[in-house]
Design a protein around this motif. Sequence first.
Motif, PDB file in Angstrom:
ATOM      1  N   ASP A 124      -5.655   3.862  -1.391  1.00 24.77           N
ATOM      2  CA  ASP A 124      -6.704   4.235  -1.059  1.00 24.77           C
ATOM      3  C   ASP A 124      -6.698   6.768  -1.388  1.00 24.77           C
ATOM      4  OD1 ASP A 124      -8.847   6.413   0.905  1.00 24.77           O
ATOM      5  OD2 ASP A 124      -9.523   4.331   0.937  1.00 24.77           O
ATOM      6  N   GLU A 132      -2.845  -1.931  -2.579  1.00 25.51           N
ATOM      7  CA  GLU A 132      -3.819  -1.325  -2.609  1.00 25.51           C
ATOM      8  C   GLU A 132      -4.031   0.402  -2.180  1.00 25.51           C
ATOM      9  OE1 GLU A 132      -6.728  -3.473   0.629  1.00 25.51           O
ATOM     10  OE2 GLU A 132      -4.610  -3.541   1.356  1.00 25.51           O
ATOM     11  N   THR A 180     -10.929   4.234  -3.090  1.00 23.17           N
ATOM     12  CA  THR A 180     -10.049   2.689  -3.429  1.00 23.17           C
ATOM     13  C   THR A 180      -9.884   2.006  -4.757  1.00 23.17           C
ATOM     14  OG1 THR A 180      -9.228   1.397  -1.627  1.00 23.17           O
ATOM     15  CG2 THR A 180     -11.517   1.457  -2.000  1.00 23.17           C
ATOM     16  N   THR A 191       1.063  -1.500   0.143  1.00 23.26           N
ATOM     17  CA  THR A 191      -0.071  -0.061  -0.049  1.00 23.26           C
ATOM     18  C   THR A 191       0.630   1.358   0.408  1.00 23.26           C
ATOM     19  OG1 THR A 191      -1.921   1.194   1.012  1.00 23.26           O
ATOM     20  CG2 THR A 191      -0.356  -0.013   2.445  1.00 23.26           C
TER      21      THR A 191
END
Length: 513
Positions: free
Chosen positions: A409, A407, A431, A50
């Motif tokens: 966001d 990931e 996201t 992330t």
Amino acid sequence: MTVQKNVLLVTIDQLRADCLIGALAEHVDLPNLRALMQDATSFYQHYTVTSPCGPARISMLTGQYAMNHRSVRNGTPLRHDTLNIATEMRKAGYLPMLFGYTDTAADPRVHDPKDPAVQTYEYPMNGFHEMLEMRMEMSYPWRAHLKKKGYSFEGYENIYKPICPKDRAPEIGDPAFFKAEDSDTAFLTDRFLETISGYETENWFAHLTYIRPHWPLIAPEPYNRMYNPATLPMPVRAETAEKAAALHPFMGPAQCKETPESPCLGFPGFEINDATTQSARAVYLGLVSEVDLHIGRVLSFLKESGQYETTMVIVTSDHGELLGDHHAWGKKSVFDAAYHIPLIIRLPCNAEQAGTQVTKPTESIDLMPTILEWIGQEIPNSVDGRSLMPLLKKTMPEDWRDYTFSEFDFADIKTPTVWQEALGTDASESTLSILRDERFTLVEFACELPTILFDHTAAGEFENVAEQSEYQPDLIRLMRQLLRHRMRNMDHTLSLDQITKSGPIRQSRNRSN
């Protein structure tokens, strides 16, 4: 503990993998990191799960995907009872020493609103013992050091403004007002070495975190002009920013989100063009070389003090940096440059593996279980990562993952981001998830945006092939793999515990991702 086992976890903020293994490697002088690579195992397909800084560091230190710890932005609180490397090292009798920062936003449910812990996103993670506060927006000890050395500045932000001749405007590459011996990188290393030398008789765990080469892109002499912008390769990008933006609706706002203009303080009238782009890239590489010098000092100390053969040394980054690739900057992106990061691990008494490379996919969440396995501490079921110990010993498990997962966001709670404004998305749907295998990169959004599929045997990141008919079987396969990955890695903190008439029982987790 009878056999000494120390752990040194070094994190270099915003370091691209290709500074060591790739396009920029031959253009930057990193003798100490390269020497360590020859004495260690290097992981060539290592990715953060992330971005940006806070979420990336939380994933690395908890071993959890962002979908489980849910501290998805700088400033998003981390649940106070989340197990992490510091809490688990304490169970093994170690004092988890922090030299630098973890960028953790504290849980407001267990703090008063006036508590300093909830006045900053840069608070230390629960369990760490902060030996030296060295944070991007604070760094009070470094400020005091500069004042003690006779430097004068009005306001902390002025530390990052350059000095230049009075007859011209400031330019990228102008030096910082402090000497290299007094830089944040030098100061952090000095304090670490002064402190850790007192722990020679103890088993110790230290997390040493360097701010550089994170923005602002300003360096002390000689690092400010160590590299000639004219000799550096240009960013990997389409012919124009407009063409790059046309790749997907996500790309246009990404070009606006982070540019060198905002973090490069003291440069009025900054323009994004080839000259400033190359100058900024040159300063970035200079900052990387400065960090390399001081990591060399740390490694020399370990050798001279006789602790090199009792210390697991890990050098990595939290995330990457686009550096103008795809006409974008920073790390808030879908492209590999924002997620592909270096990982070097030197395991004591593992000389037969010195200088080896691992090309299997690995993830930032693998570091916590690796450390815990090496010291003999149980790995909690909450951990999503897998120990790298078998790979360090060249005993590759048959079920090792063949892809990586990340990931990002792209929402903000206080002020809508450029993506939210341009795309009309709310916080819950802003996201995306990324799945990478040997050939493809799949990007799927929670909002109503087109899927992205890059084929790295074709045009790679320059063409979205998701709508092309010949790719539909691969697209379906990768989407199923993405769904299965998320299902298999849903939070296991308590899911493998069960209350029975005889009391609670627990099953250990099988971490086959």
